[in-house]
Design a protein around this motif. Structure first.
Motif, mmCIF file in Angstrom:
data_model
loop_
_atom_site.group_PDB
_atom_site.id
_atom_site.type_symbol
_atom_site.label_atom_id
_atom_site.label_comp_id
_atom_site.label_asym_id
_atom_site.label_seq_id
_atom_site.Cartn_x
_atom_site.Cartn_y
_atom_site.Cartn_z
ATOM 1 N N GLN A 36 -5.275 7.983 1.195
ATOM 2 C CA GLN A 36 -4.391 6.885 1.603
ATOM 3 C C GLN A 36 -4.334 5.804 0.518
ATOM 4 O OE1 GLN A 36 -1.974 6.249 3.543
ATOM 5 N NE2 GLN A 36 -2.621 5.141 5.382
ATOM 6 N N GLY A 37 -5.495 5.434 0.000
ATOM 7 C CA GLY A 37 -5.540 4.381 -1.015
ATOM 8 C C GLY A 37 -4.800 4.745 -2.291
ATOM 9 N N TRP A 38 -5.013 5.964 -2.783
ATOM 10 C CA TRP A 38 -4.330 6.377 -4.019
ATOM 11 C C TRP A 38 -2.840 6.551 -3.789
ATOM 12 C CZ3 TRP A 38 -6.659 4.673 -7.777
ATOM 13 C CH2 TRP A 38 -8.030 4.818 -7.973
ATOM 14 N N HIS A 39 -2.451 6.983 -2.610
ATOM 15 C CA HIS A 39 -1.029 7.129 -2.296
ATOM 16 C C HIS A 39 -0.356 5.754 -2.310
ATOM 17 C CE1 HIS A 39 2.569 8.479 -0.026
ATOM 18 N NE2 HIS A 39 2.293 9.648 -0.583
ATOM 19 N N ILE A 40 -0.997 4.784 -1.709
ATOM 20 C CA ILE A 40 -0.456 3.419 -1.683
ATOM 21 C C ILE A 40 -0.437 2.826 -3.090
ATOM 22 C CG2 ILE A 40 -0.890 1.060 -0.880
ATOM 23 C CD1 ILE A 40 -2.091 2.324 1.693
ATOM 24 N N ALA A 41 -1.551 2.953 -3.824
ATOM 25 C CA ALA A 41 -1.650 2.367 -5.165
ATOM 26 C C ALA A 41 -0.653 2.973 -6.143
ATOM 27 C CB ALA A 41 -3.075 2.513 -5.706
ATOM 28 N N SER A 42 -0.234 4.214 -5.889
ATOM 29 C CA SER A 42 0.720 4.861 -6.794
ATOM 30 C C SER A 42 2.161 4.440 -6.502
ATOM 31 C CB SER A 42 0.589 6.385 -6.696
ATOM 32 O OG SER A 42 1.031 6.832 -5.430
ATOM 33 N N GLY A 43 2.353 3.559 -5.521
ATOM 34 C CA GLY A 43 3.677 3.051 -5.212
ATOM 35 C C GLY A 43 4.456 3.899 -4.229
ATOM 36 N N ARG A 44 3.806 4.879 -3.615
ATOM 37 C CA ARG A 44 4.487 5.771 -2.670
ATOM 38 C C ARG A 44 4.460 5.246 -1.233
ATOM 39 N NH1 ARG A 44 1.341 9.646 -5.905
ATOM 40 N NH2 ARG A 44 2.783 10.998 -7.030
ATOM 41 N N GLY A 45 3.784 4.157 -0.986
ATOM 42 C CA GLY A 45 3.638 3.656 0.381
ATOM 43 C C GLY A 45 2.510 4.375 1.091
#
Length: 172
Positions: A36-45
């Motif tokens: 979840q964190g990496w998905h959010i940090a990559s700009g994907r929401g």
């Protein structure tokens, strides 16, 4: 469209059941938090909309409950194609790590779940904005560590070359 946390848990269980011996419930919870964190940090929401809470032992996606089923019991997850692509790459990255490395990364003092627990107490919801900020800081830390390692390697190579009397590295 975001995927459900339960489907992501199934996907991760399929992969890490084979990658880590004795893959357990808290291992899965840590991986859900990291994904979840990496998905959010990559700009994907957000990867999934279910909340993650700051449990005392680990970040906890409360909608994913119970013990891990055996592989034969796991249904096929229903994931959005983009989420499945992200999870493929996530599993490649974390599949080479061991559970202790993952635990150290999750348990950082400046991690979103530790900060949420500190401010909101046991079970506090970890806001996606806090996850984004702390995971971006982890990226900066990683970049700085890589820069220092490269500089050290370059220094060692230059020292070897100077010791080998390579003309380009001789002192004037």
């Amino acid at each position: 469209m975001t995927s459900r946390a339960q489907d992501i848990a199934i996907y991760l269980s399929h992969h890490f059941h084979h990658a880590w011996e004795g893959f357990g419930f808290f291992d899965l919870q840590r991986l859900l938090y990291l994904a979840q964190g990496w998905h959010i940090a990559s700009g994907r929401g957000v990867l999934f909309t279910e909340t993650i809470g700051a449990h005392r032992a680990a970040p906890m996606t409360y909608s994913v409950k119970g013990l891990l089923p055996t592989e034969e019991m796991l249904p096929l997850p229903e994931l959005a194609p983009a989420d499945e692509d992200f999870l493929d790459s996530f599993c490649l990255t974390y599949g080479v790590a061991d559970r202790d490395a993952v635990k150290r990364q999750v348990d950082r003092e400046d991690s979103a779940w530790r900060l949420a627990q500190l401010v909101g107490g046991e079970g506090a919801t970890i806001p996606p904005q806090l996850m984004e900020a702390t995971f971006r800081l982890m990226l900066l830390d990683h970049a700085e560590s890589n820069r220092k390692m490269r500089n050290t390697q370059i220094g060692v190579q230059m020292h070897r070359a100077a010791g080998g009397n390579v003309v380009a590295f001789r002192a004037r």
